[in-house]
Design a protein around this motif. Structure first.
Motif, PDB file in Angstrom:
ATOM      1  N   ASP A   1       0.780  -1.278   0.043  1.00 11.11           N
ATOM      2  CA  ASP A   1      -0.177   0.034   0.075  1.00 11.11           C
ATOM      3  C   ASP A   1       0.805   1.305  -0.127  1.00 11.11           C
ATOM      4  O   ASP A   1       2.007   1.329   0.604  1.00 11.11           O
ATOM      5  CB  ASP A   1      -0.910  -0.015   1.251  1.00 11.11           C
ATOM      6  N   GLY A   2       0.453   2.361  -0.491  1.00 11.90           N
ATOM      7  CA  GLY A   2       1.016   3.693  -0.571  1.00 11.90           C
ATOM      8  C   GLY A   2       1.843   3.802  -1.983  1.00 11.90           C
ATOM      9  O   GLY A   2       2.315   2.688  -2.561  1.00 11.90           O
ATOM     10  N   PRO A   3       2.667   4.867  -2.169  1.00  9.85           N
ATOM     11  CA  PRO A   3       3.643   5.026  -3.364  1.00  9.85           C
ATOM     12  C   PRO A   3       4.759   4.180  -3.286  1.00  9.85           C
ATOM     13  O   PRO A   3       5.212   3.863  -2.180  1.00  9.85           O
ATOM     14  CB  PRO A   3       4.021   6.537  -3.149  1.00  9.85           C
TER      15      PRO A   3
ATOM     16  N   LEU B   1       6.582   2.596   0.772  1.00 17.28           N
ATOM     17  CA  LEU B   1       5.616   1.510   0.708  1.00 17.28           C
ATOM     18  C   LEU B   1       5.261   1.229   2.174  1.00 17.28           C
ATOM     19  O   LEU B   1       6.181   1.199   3.178  1.00 17.28           O
ATOM     20  CB  LEU B   1       6.210   0.090  -0.093  1.00 17.28           C
ATOM     21  N   TRP B   2       4.099   0.721   2.360  1.00 16.77           N
ATOM     22  CA  TRP B   2       3.573   0.078   3.534  1.00 16.77           C
ATOM     23  C   TRP B   2       3.178  -1.477   3.220  1.00 16.77           C
ATOM     24  O   TRP B   2       2.847  -1.643   2.176  1.00 16.77           O
ATOM     25  CB  TRP B   2       2.384   0.619   4.115  1.00 16.77           C
ATOM     26  N   PHE B   3       3.509  -2.233   4.277  1.00 16.20           N
ATOM     27  CA  PHE B   3       3.328  -3.542   4.255  1.00 16.20           C
ATOM     28  C   PHE B   3       2.155  -4.258   5.001  1.00 16.20           C
ATOM     29  O   PHE B   3       2.221  -4.061   6.304  1.00 16.20           O
ATOM     30  CB  PHE B   3       4.759  -4.380   4.353  1.00 16.20           C
ATOM     31  N   LYS B   4       1.457  -5.114   4.550  1.00 18.74           N
ATOM     32  CA  LYS B   4       0.646  -6.186   5.318  1.00 18.74           C
ATOM     33  C   LYS B   4       1.121  -7.547   5.017  1.00 18.74           C
ATOM     34  O   LYS B   4       1.162  -7.775   3.751  1.00 18.74           O
ATOM     35  CB  LYS B   4      -0.705  -5.852   5.208  1.00 18.74           C
ATOM     36  N   SER B   5       1.178  -8.687   5.901  1.00 20.82           N
ATOM     37  CA  SER B   5       1.468 -10.005   5.596  1.00 20.82           C
ATOM     38  C   SER B   5       0.325 -10.972   5.801  1.00 20.82           C
ATOM     39  O   SER B   5      -0.483 -10.887   6.674  1.00 20.82           O
ATOM     40  CB  SER B   5       2.836 -10.262   6.181  1.00 20.82           C
ATOM     41  N   ILE B   6       0.283 -11.895   5.023  1.00 21.34           N
ATOM     42  CA  ILE B   6      -0.469 -13.128   5.234  1.00 21.34           C
ATOM     43  C   ILE B   6       0.406 -14.378   5.421  1.00 21.34           C
ATOM     44  O   ILE B   6       1.223 -14.742   4.541  1.00 21.34           O
ATOM     45  CB  ILE B   6      -1.484 -13.156   4.002  1.00 21.34           C
ATOM     46  N   VAL B   7       0.275 -15.139   6.344  1.00 18.11           N
ATOM     47  CA  VAL B   7       0.865 -16.607   6.332  1.00 18.11           C
ATOM     48  C   VAL B   7       0.048 -17.657   6.331  1.00 18.11           C
ATOM     49  O   VAL B   7      -0.938 -17.505   7.004  1.00 18.11           O
ATOM     50  CB  VAL B   7       1.926 -16.369   7.733  1.00 18.11           C
ATOM     51  N   THR B   8       0.455 -18.763   5.701  1.00 20.86           N
ATOM     52  CA  THR B   8      -0.314 -20.013   5.689  1.00 20.86           C
ATOM     53  C   THR B   8       0.415 -20.961   6.381  1.00 20.86           C
ATOM     54  O   THR B   8       1.526 -21.279   6.071  1.00 20.86           O
ATOM     55  CB  THR B   8      -0.403 -20.448   4.124  1.00 20.86           C
TER      56      THR B   8
ATOM     57  N   ARG C   1       5.494  -0.421   8.358  1.00 16.94           N
ATOM     58  CA  ARG C   1       6.567   0.139   7.460  1.00 16.94           C
ATOM     59  C   ARG C   1       7.475  -0.306   6.852  1.00 16.94           C
ATOM     60  O   ARG C   1       8.147  -0.332   5.949  1.00 16.94           O
ATOM     61  CB  ARG C   1       7.443   1.372   8.429  1.00 16.94           C
ATOM     62  N   THR C   2       7.736  -1.750   7.401  1.00 13.11           N
ATOM     63  CA  THR C   2       8.616  -2.684   6.882  1.00 13.11           C
ATOM     64  C   THR C   2       8.055  -4.218   6.671  1.00 13.11           C
ATOM     65  O   THR C   2       7.003  -4.403   7.577  1.00 13.11           O
ATOM     66  CB  THR C   2      10.017  -2.903   7.859  1.00 13.11           C
ATOM     67  N   LEU C   3       8.647  -4.720   5.761  1.00 11.86           N
ATOM     68  CA  LEU C   3       8.209  -6.102   5.658  1.00 11.86           C
ATOM     69  C   LEU C   3       8.458  -7.066   6.748  1.00 11.86           C
ATOM     70  O   LEU C   3       7.687  -8.049   7.074  1.00 11.86           O
ATOM     71  CB  LEU C   3       8.909  -6.699   4.105  1.00 11.86           C
ATOM     72  N   LYS C   4       9.504  -6.843   7.394  1.00  9.42           N
ATOM     73  CA  LYS C   4       9.912  -7.830   8.477  1.00  9.42           C
ATOM     74  C   LYS C   4       8.830  -7.649   9.448  1.00  9.42           C
ATOM     75  O   LYS C   4       8.459  -8.531   9.963  1.00  9.42           O
ATOM     76  CB  LYS C   4      11.558  -7.479   8.962  1.00  9.42           C
ATOM     77  N   GLU C   5       8.628  -6.416   9.991  1.00 11.04           N
ATOM     78  CA  GLU C   5       7.523  -6.163  10.892  1.00 11.04           C
ATOM     79  C   GLU C   5       6.289  -6.794  10.511  1.00 11.04           C
ATOM     80  O   GLU C   5       5.539  -7.451  11.433  1.00 11.04           O
ATOM     81  CB  GLU C   5       7.238  -4.769  11.185  1.00 11.04           C
TER      82      GLU C   5
END
Length: 293
Positions: A168-170, A174-181, A194-198
């Protein structure tokens, strides 16, 4: 460049040189790169994407260097001390000298709550006359949620988690949201980060909260395949032959049969090939062993 500094650190501590891996995401006209680096058996990754693979590797090296450089190098074995190894002891001696001369009655005061809670008693006074109390409080580092989730899956004999990313965002912010299976179940981080790791760590934390706790996990499975093979060897029978295939009525499941001395045994479906073969071996072993185990 942090890649060079990380390499020098590995030389100093006699580690194998760093190994880099990178992944690419985004459209072809504006790709984004994320790199990881393996150093001394551990992996480190950058918290943000880069526009080039070289920059991504440098960010991963920076993350690794900041963590590893903060950890003191291990002391050499007795008899292998060098001048450079003695330098810290010289500085400590000088420190106590100035404390004794310039700052008399200096006190280091700390509250030993952790020690009292653990029942280890009160801290002892140091031998130096001008130091009142020194307390060493051990730091407990909580494992990363992603590592805990990997361990959870490993104990259950499941496949490791897979992560998907929502952006999300320019592009420059970028801003990040994660989905885990995990085991066919999906868990999403509650918000953007703010980070993919978080974001991935948050999704892993949600999964650990909602999945069954380790106390309720089933006991370790009996190795029926090994028992069946030993039973066949003792009875001078041909070794078991397994036939495993996908269970079409149940997607994601497997069924297996095992042939022992011309007799075919079938077990219950399993979540993977290993479990399906174990179920078939269980039926065969119990039949040939008279129902024992």
């Amino acid at each position: 460049m942090f890649k060079r500094r990380l390499q020098e650190l590995c030389h100093q501590r006699q580690w194998v040189l760093p190994v880099y891996q990178q992944s690419r995401e985004g459209p072809d006209h504006a790709p984004l790169f994320l790199a990881t680096v393996a150093v001394n058996g551990a992996e480190y990754s950058a918290d943000e994407f880069a526009r080039t693979a070289k920059e991504a590797q440098n960010l991963a090296a920076m993350a690794a260097f900041k963590i590893l450089s903060a950890v003191p190098a291990p002391l050499p074995a007795p008899g292998e001390l060098t001048c450079s190894c003695l330098a810290p002891f010289v500085w400590i001696s000088m420190l106590f000298f100035f404390l004794d001369r310039l700052v008399p009655r200096l006190e280091f005061v700390a509250i030993d709550k952790i020690e009292e809670e653990r029942g280890k008693g009160h801290c002892q006074r140091p031998h130096h006359p001008n130091l009142s109390v020194i307390v060493f409080i051990p730091l407990e580092i909580q494992p990363d949620p992603k590592c805990r989730l990997n361990n959870y899956c490993q104990k259950r004999g499941s496949q490791f988690p897979s992560y998907e990313t929502i952006y999300d965002g320019p592009l420059q912010s970028l801003w990040f949201k994660s989905i885990v299976t995990v085991d066919g179940q999906t868990f999403m981080s509650p918000r953007f980060y703010r980070t993919l790791k978080e974001a991935q760590a948050s999704a892993a934390s949600v999964a650990l909260t909602l999945l069954p706790q380790e106390e309720t996990l089933p006991a370790p499975a009996i190795p029926y395949k090994n028992l069946l093979q030993e039973l066949a060897q003792k009875g001078h029978l041909p070794l078991p032959i397994y036939h495993t295939s996908s269970d079409f009525p149940n997607p994601g499941a497997f069924t297996s049969t095992v042939e022992v001395d011309g007799i075919i045994f079938g077990g219950e479906p399993g979540r993977n090939k290993k479990q399906a073969e174990m179920n078939a071996a269980k039926v065969a072993f119990q039949h040939l062993n008279g129902g024992a185990v």
